[in-house]
Design a protein around this motif. Structure first.
Motif, PDB file in Angstrom:
ATOM      1  N   LYS A   2       0.841  -1.185   0.000  1.00 32.44           N
ATOM      2  CA  LYS A   2       0.000   0.000   0.000  1.00 32.44           C
ATOM      3  C   LYS A   2       0.885   1.247   0.000  1.00 32.44           C
ATOM      4  O   LYS A   2       1.951   1.270   0.596  1.00 32.44           O
ATOM      5  N   ILE A   3       0.388   2.269  -0.657  1.00 33.21           N
ATOM      6  CA  ILE A   3       1.104   3.530  -0.714  1.00 33.21           C
ATOM      7  C   ILE A   3       0.683   4.394   0.473  1.00 33.21           C
ATOM      8  O   ILE A   3      -0.490   4.573   0.739  1.00 33.21           O
ATOM      9  N   ASP A   4       1.641   4.918   1.164  1.00 38.84           N
ATOM     10  CA  ASP A   4       1.388   5.822   2.274  1.00 38.84           C
ATOM     11  C   ASP A   4       0.770   7.103   1.720  1.00 38.84           C
ATOM     12  O   ASP A   4       1.287   7.677   0.764  1.00 38.84           O
ATOM     13  N   PRO A   5      -0.371   7.574   2.275  1.00 39.60           N
ATOM     14  CA  PRO A   5      -1.014   8.781   1.765  1.00 39.60           C
ATOM     15  C   PRO A   5      -0.085   9.987   1.747  1.00 39.60           C
ATOM     16  O   PRO A   5      -0.234  10.873   0.916  1.00 39.60           O
ATOM     17  N   THR A   6       0.892  10.033   2.640  1.00 34.44           N
ATOM     18  CA  THR A   6       1.819  11.167   2.640  1.00 34.44           C
ATOM     19  C   THR A   6       2.712  11.145   1.407  1.00 34.44           C
ATOM     20  O   THR A   6       3.248  12.167   1.021  1.00 34.44           O
ATOM     21  N   GLN A   7       2.836   9.983   0.774  1.00 33.18           N
ATOM     22  CA  GLN A   7       3.654   9.893  -0.423  1.00 33.18           C
ATOM     23  C   GLN A   7       3.060  10.725  -1.550  1.00 33.18           C
ATOM     24  O   GLN A   7       3.797  11.331  -2.320  1.00 33.18           O
ATOM     25  N   ASP A  10       3.982  14.240  -0.750  1.00 31.50           N
ATOM     26  CA  ASP A  10       5.397  14.456  -1.022  1.00 31.50           C
ATOM     27  C   ASP A  10       5.657  14.593  -2.517  1.00 31.50           C
ATOM     28  O   ASP A  10       6.404  15.471  -2.942  1.00 31.50           O
ATOM     29  N   LEU A  11       5.053  13.739  -3.321  1.00 29.97           N
ATOM     30  CA  LEU A  11       5.233  13.798  -4.767  1.00 29.97           C
ATOM     31  C   LEU A  11       4.708  15.122  -5.299  1.00 29.97           C
ATOM     32  O   LEU A  11       5.389  15.809  -6.063  1.00 29.97           O
ATOM     33  N   LEU A  12       3.513  15.503  -4.899  1.00 25.25           N
ATOM     34  CA  LEU A  12       2.945  16.767  -5.375  1.00 25.25           C
ATOM     35  C   LEU A  12       3.769  17.961  -4.913  1.00 25.25           C
ATOM     36  O   LEU A  12       3.945  18.924  -5.670  1.00 25.25           O
ATOM     37  N   GLU A  13       4.286  17.909  -3.714  1.00 19.01           N
ATOM     38  CA  GLU A  13       5.139  19.000  -3.228  1.00 19.01           C
ATOM     39  C   GLU A  13       6.419  19.095  -4.059  1.00 19.01           C
ATOM     40  O   GLU A  13       6.855  20.190  -4.400  1.00 19.01           O
ATOM     41  N   ARG A  14       7.015  17.964  -4.370  1.00 17.84           N
ATOM     42  CA  ARG A  14       8.215  17.966  -5.217  1.00 17.84           C
ATOM     43  C   ARG A  14       7.900  18.509  -6.599  1.00 17.84           C
ATOM     44  O   ARG A  14       8.681  19.267  -7.178  1.00 17.84           O
ATOM     45  N   ALA A  67      -6.458  11.843  -6.852  1.00 21.48           N
ATOM     46  CA  ALA A  67      -6.728  11.582  -5.438  1.00 21.48           C
ATOM     47  C   ALA A  67      -5.519  10.980  -4.726  1.00 21.48           C
ATOM     48  O   ALA A  67      -5.342  11.167  -3.536  1.00 21.48           O
ATOM     49  N   ASP A  68      -4.703  10.233  -5.473  1.00 25.04           N
ATOM     50  CA  ASP A  68      -3.539   9.612  -4.848  1.00 25.04           C
ATOM     51  C   ASP A  68      -2.450   9.351  -5.883  1.00 25.04           C
ATOM     52  O   ASP A  68      -2.658   9.466  -7.078  1.00 25.04           O
ATOM     53  N   VAL A 120       8.349  14.837 -11.810  1.00 21.89           N
ATOM     54  CA  VAL A 120       9.014  16.042 -11.295  1.00 21.89           C
ATOM     55  C   VAL A 120       9.677  16.794 -12.452  1.00 21.89           C
ATOM     56  O   VAL A 120       9.569  18.015 -12.551  1.00 21.89           O
ATOM     57  N   LEU A 121      10.338  16.071 -13.338  1.00 19.94           N
ATOM     58  CA  LEU A 121      10.947  16.712 -14.504  1.00 19.94           C
ATOM     59  C   LEU A 121       9.896  17.340 -15.410  1.00 19.94           C
ATOM     60  O   LEU A 121      10.077  18.450 -15.908  1.00 19.94           O
ATOM     61  N   ALA A 122       8.796  16.648 -15.612  1.00 16.36           N
ATOM     62  CA  ALA A 122       7.714  17.185 -16.442  1.00 16.36           C
ATOM     63  C   ALA A 122       7.123  18.437 -15.802  1.00 16.36           C
ATOM     64  O   ALA A 122       6.761  19.389 -16.491  1.00 16.36           O
ATOM     65  N   ALA A 123       7.050  18.446 -14.473  1.00 11.58           N
ATOM     66  CA  ALA A 123       6.479  19.590 -13.764  1.00 11.58           C
ATOM     67  C   ALA A 123       7.313  20.854 -13.970  1.00 11.58           C
ATOM     68  O   ALA A 123       6.773  21.958 -13.873  1.00 11.58           O
TER      69      ALA A 123
END
Length: 129
Positions: A2-7, A10-14, A67-68, A120-123
């Motif tokens: 399972k993926i931790d919701p904080t992940q 973290d991804l969106l913040e990066r 959503a995730d 992240v690179l695409a962002a």
């Protein structure tokens, strides 16, 4: 696994950080932003269709469309498979391949790290919300 919701956070913040740092080059004002065409690479002729589509996915993620992290990575899997196989195999086989690879790859730690770095690179090439 399972993926931790904080992940997701973290991804969106990066991704946000990458987009913001790219939008404010040295010496530019903090409010400077690129045009929507630049945001998804439409004005850049050397961008592949896949890269352009990944930039669009990154933009949607920054706009809050996912959503995730698993859902976001699932869209990347779909885009990669369609880019590589669409037109070469029957449409129903493409869908089967997308489904199978999504189940297999989306929560895989190594795949997740790789896709996260791609996002992240695409962002860096999209406008911030």
């Amino acid at each position: 696994m399972k993926i931790d919701p904080t992940q997701t956070h973290d991804l969106l913040e990066r991704m946000r950080s990458a987009a913001q740092s790219a939008a404010t080059p040295s010496g530019a004002s903090a409010g400077a932003a690129r045009s929507p065409a630049d945001a998804v690479g439409a004005a850049t002729p050397d961008v592949s269709p896949l890269e352009s589509n990944l930039r669009e996915i990154a933009q949607r993620a920054l706009d809050g469309a996912y959503a995730d992290a698993s859902q976001l990575r699932g869209d990347v899997v779909q885009q990669i498979v369609r880019d590589r196989w669409q037109g070469q195999i029957r449409p129903e086989k493409v869908e089967e391949l997308v489904d199978e690879l999504s189940r297999t790859l989306v929560d895989d730690p190594e795949f997740s790290r790789t896709v996260d770095e791609m996002l992240v690179l695409a962002a860096r090439h999209v406008s911030t919300p």
